[in-house]
Design a protein around this motif. Structure first.
Motif, mmCIF file in Angstrom:
data_model
loop_
_atom_site.group_PDB
_atom_site.id
_atom_site.type_symbol
_atom_site.label_atom_id
_atom_site.label_comp_id
_atom_site.label_asym_id
_atom_site.label_seq_id
_atom_site.Cartn_x
_atom_site.Cartn_y
_atom_site.Cartn_z
ATOM 1 N N LEU A 294 50.088 72.955 31.650
ATOM 2 C CA LEU A 294 50.262 72.006 32.617
ATOM 3 C C LEU A 294 50.503 72.657 34.057
ATOM 4 O O LEU A 294 51.321 73.411 34.118
ATOM 5 C CB LEU A 294 51.297 70.857 32.239
ATOM 6 N N GLU A 295 49.752 72.122 34.944
ATOM 7 C CA GLU A 295 49.856 72.784 36.391
ATOM 8 C C GLU A 295 51.358 72.602 36.809
ATOM 9 O O GLU A 295 51.659 73.501 37.387
ATOM 10 C CB GLU A 295 48.989 71.820 37.382
ATOM 11 N N GLU A 296 52.120 71.431 36.607
ATOM 12 C CA GLU A 296 53.454 71.379 37.194
ATOM 13 C C GLU A 296 54.291 72.130 36.167
ATOM 14 O O GLU A 296 55.521 72.517 36.777
ATOM 15 C CB GLU A 296 53.861 70.059 37.133
ATOM 16 N N ARG A 297 54.109 72.966 35.243
ATOM 17 C CA ARG A 297 54.780 73.588 34.417
ATOM 18 C C ARG A 297 54.535 75.142 34.692
ATOM 19 O O ARG A 297 55.087 76.172 33.964
ATOM 20 C CB ARG A 297 54.729 73.385 33.146
ATOM 21 N N ASP B 124 57.133 77.748 35.094
ATOM 22 C CA ASP B 124 57.895 78.021 33.695
ATOM 23 C C ASP B 124 57.589 79.274 33.103
ATOM 24 O O ASP B 124 58.216 79.806 32.597
ATOM 25 C CB ASP B 124 57.879 76.743 32.869
ATOM 26 N N TYR B 125 56.253 79.539 33.180
ATOM 27 C CA TYR B 125 55.656 80.478 32.315
ATOM 28 C C TYR B 125 55.256 81.663 33.085
ATOM 29 O O TYR B 125 55.255 82.847 32.481
ATOM 30 C CB TYR B 125 54.538 80.104 31.487
ATOM 31 N N PHE B 126 54.784 81.503 34.240
ATOM 32 C CA PHE B 126 54.149 82.613 35.035
ATOM 33 C C PHE B 126 54.843 82.823 36.576
ATOM 34 O O PHE B 126 55.537 81.972 37.176
ATOM 35 C CB PHE B 126 52.667 82.482 35.340
ATOM 36 N N GLU B 127 54.557 84.115 36.967
ATOM 37 C CA GLU B 127 55.093 84.428 38.292
ATOM 38 C C GLU B 127 53.926 83.991 39.125
ATOM 39 O O GLU B 127 53.402 84.686 39.777
ATOM 40 C CB GLU B 127 55.166 86.118 38.264
ATOM 41 N N LEU B 128 53.938 82.733 39.197
ATOM 42 C CA LEU B 128 53.106 81.993 39.853
ATOM 43 C C LEU B 128 53.414 80.719 40.671
ATOM 44 O O LEU B 128 54.216 80.006 39.788
ATOM 45 C CB LEU B 128 51.568 81.606 39.315
ATOM 46 N N ASP B 129 53.397 80.458 42.072
ATOM 47 C CA ASP B 129 53.861 79.534 42.635
ATOM 48 C C ASP B 129 53.104 78.494 42.978
ATOM 49 O O ASP B 129 53.302 77.510 43.723
ATOM 50 C CB ASP B 129 54.905 79.892 43.589
ATOM 51 N N ARG B 130 51.691 78.577 42.525
ATOM 52 C CA ARG B 130 50.590 77.393 42.916
ATOM 53 C C ARG B 130 49.755 77.404 41.686
ATOM 54 O O ARG B 130 49.807 78.214 40.633
ATOM 55 C CB ARG B 130 49.741 78.024 44.091
ATOM 56 N N PRO B 131 48.908 76.410 41.737
ATOM 57 C CA PRO B 131 47.940 76.292 40.476
ATOM 58 C C PRO B 131 46.856 77.418 40.371
ATOM 59 O O PRO B 131 46.459 77.852 41.570
ATOM 60 C CB PRO B 131 47.420 74.701 40.697
#
Ligand SMILES: [Fe+2]
Length: 512
Positions: A488-491, A494-501
């Protein structure tokens, strides 16, 4: 006003319809003919686009396998835009031949008839296709005008105009079009200018393809396998590549040492000297992959990343823009894109999902609409009020109606069960949690090389065995090839070093 874009005769032929700057339909010919990377004139894709245009948003004019035109009269169009300039390209091929003659005579003689018969005669071919689709000019009128953009203009337009940025630097990284292989451009509002270019034979795309060929994969389609192999190797050839094969300047401009490459005379991507440099002949396709191939994959990946970063820094200096748009085949290198994002040279990136030549069919009409005709850009904002891109999730292709699906399954005696809309996602979740692999086919087909959920195979990412189960049993392909995780985009954070979709499978990020 409706403009039809066409790209073909190199690889990944495609067609795209835009209406007042909005993308109505886009599809690759391979999805209809089932010939991977089909490079023929995209007659099926054109037919689909015209039928979709006539039916509006709710239409479902037929999926692959149908002729796409059953659903009604094809739409009237106001212009056709071809994604490159065949005469210029032919000129480049002639000049290249003259420069290396008499070497290359054989490949030149092989290529010539196709050029003389088809590739130089685009307008009659387009008119013929439109007539076949009954779209041409209606009753006895003249056929629509045909425009040509340059190859990199089409790539750059496909990157900038659908992006969510009002202004941006634009980088195209490719094999070759007419002469350009790499360009830096700047987009502001509806205007887009290319301000720097690197010309054939010096090409980052062709360099990567040379290693694709040498490691035993297919040029123009196996590049992503090479990228997938890279993490298994070490960069022990990186310095050698930079010393012998490519001279990279601080501004990202580069020259290849053509003594090591065979593509000028058209015989092979690399020559004997290249083989001697890397300790022996190319890996024969389908033979076992060794440590050398893994190390070559890692090394050329590192070199590519270095060039991309330097070019991006230069693009930022030249343009002063905070955003960057990318297209061209090399822009599908999602590992390099991830590194580029994390380098923080730009505040944000947007990469055209159909970054390869299929995307030229989208960029070409957008270039004419905005850059030549000066029409203002369409803007779309999401629920959060943030500007969105115009790609509609890249779901721009044909879809099947429920009736078509029922009929297909019943004709073949395939058992079916119909679920309510709210029920199918939980059902699939339960199935994959139990170890099953599920094929998805719903909604409109993706435009571009990536399956993004509408034509996808999904499995449980928590299972350590799932990657090899899917590669070996389902897709009959090499075990090292990666799959993309879907969360899910908003999660995502939680899983990746990524602050955007990252909706288009174009950014690789580390797992948290
Ligand atoms: Fe291209």
């Amino acid at each position: 006003m409706k403009l039809l874009g066409i790209s073909c005769y190199y690889h990944d032929s495609a067609a795209c319809l835009i209406d007042e700057g909005r993308i109505v339909a886009a599809a690759q010919e391979e999805r209809f003919t089932r010939i991977k990377h089909d490079n023929g004139f995209p007659v099926n894709a054109v037919r689909y686009c015209l039928a979709q245009g006539s039916q509006g948003a709710e239409g479902s004019p037929g999926g692959p396998g149908s002729d796409g035109g059953d659903g009604g009269r094809a739409v009237q169009i106001d212009g056709v835009v071809f994604y490159d300039k065949p005469l210029l390209k032919f000129h480049r091929i002639l000049e290249t031949y003259l420069a290396v003659a008499p070497r290359g005579l054989r490949s030149y003689v092989q290529a010539l008839p196709l050029w003389l018969r088809e590739k130089l005669w685009i307008p009659p071919r387009i008119e013929e296709a439109l007539e076949a689709c009954a779209a041409g000019a209606g009753d006895g009128g003249s056929p629509p005008p045909i425009y040509f953009t340059e190859h990199h203009e089409a790539h750059a337009a496909s990157a900038f105009y659908p992006s969510p940025f009002d202004a941006a630097a634009v980088l195209t990284l490719d094999g070759v079009g007419e002469w350009a292989t790499t360009t830096i451009g700047v987009g502001e509002g509806e205007q887009l200018r290319l301000i720097r270019e690197i010309r054939f034979p010096h090409s980052l795309g062709l360099l990567y393809s040379a290693f694709t060929y040498f490691t035993g994969f297919k040029v123009n389609s196996g590049e992503y396998k090479l990228m997938g192999l890279a993490p298994y190797g070490t960069g022990r050839y990186t310095d050698l590549i930079k010393r012998e094969l490519i001279d990279v300047k601080e501004d990202g401009s580069f020259r290849l040492n053509m003594e090591y490459f065979g593509y000028l005379d058209g015989l092979a991507m690399t020559n004997g000297r290249f083989a001697a440099l890397f300790g022996g002949p190319p890996r024969p396709p389908e033979s076992p992959i060794g440590v050398r191939e893994m190390d070559l994959a890692r090394s050329i990946q590192e070199v590519t990343e270095e060039v991309v970063l330097k070019l991006a820094r230069h693009a930022r200096e030249l343009t002063g823009k905070r955003h960057l748009c990318l297209a061209g085949g090399v822009a599908l290198n999602c590992v390099a894109n991830g590194i580029l994002l994390r380098a923080g040279i730009f505040d944000d990136l947007w990469i055209q999902p159909a970054a390869g030549d299929a995307g030229g069919a989208l960029g070409a009409p957008l270039a004419v609409w905005h850059n030549a005709m000066g029409k203002p850009r369409v803007t779309v904002t999401g629920a959060s009020g943030k500007r969105r891109d115009l790609m509609q999730g890249a779901l721009l292709g044909p879809e099947f109606s429920a009736d078509q699906i029922r009929e297909y399954l019943d004709d073949r005696g395939i058992p079916r069960e119909e679920l309510a809309d709210a029920d199918w996602a939980p059902r699939i979740a339960r199935l994959i949690a139990a170890g099953a692999v599920v094929g998805l086919c719903h909604g409109r087909m993706e435009f571009g090389p990536r399956a993004l959920g509408n034509r996808s195979i999904v499995g449980d990412a928590r299972s350590p065995r799932m990657q090899s189960i899917m590669n070996l049993k389902i897709k009959y392909r090499e075990s090292f090839r990666p799959f993309a995780p879907s969360v899910l985009e908003e999660r995502a954070g939680d899983y990746f070093e990524l602050d955007r979709p990252s909706p288009y499978m174009l950014l690789v990020a580390d797992v948290v």
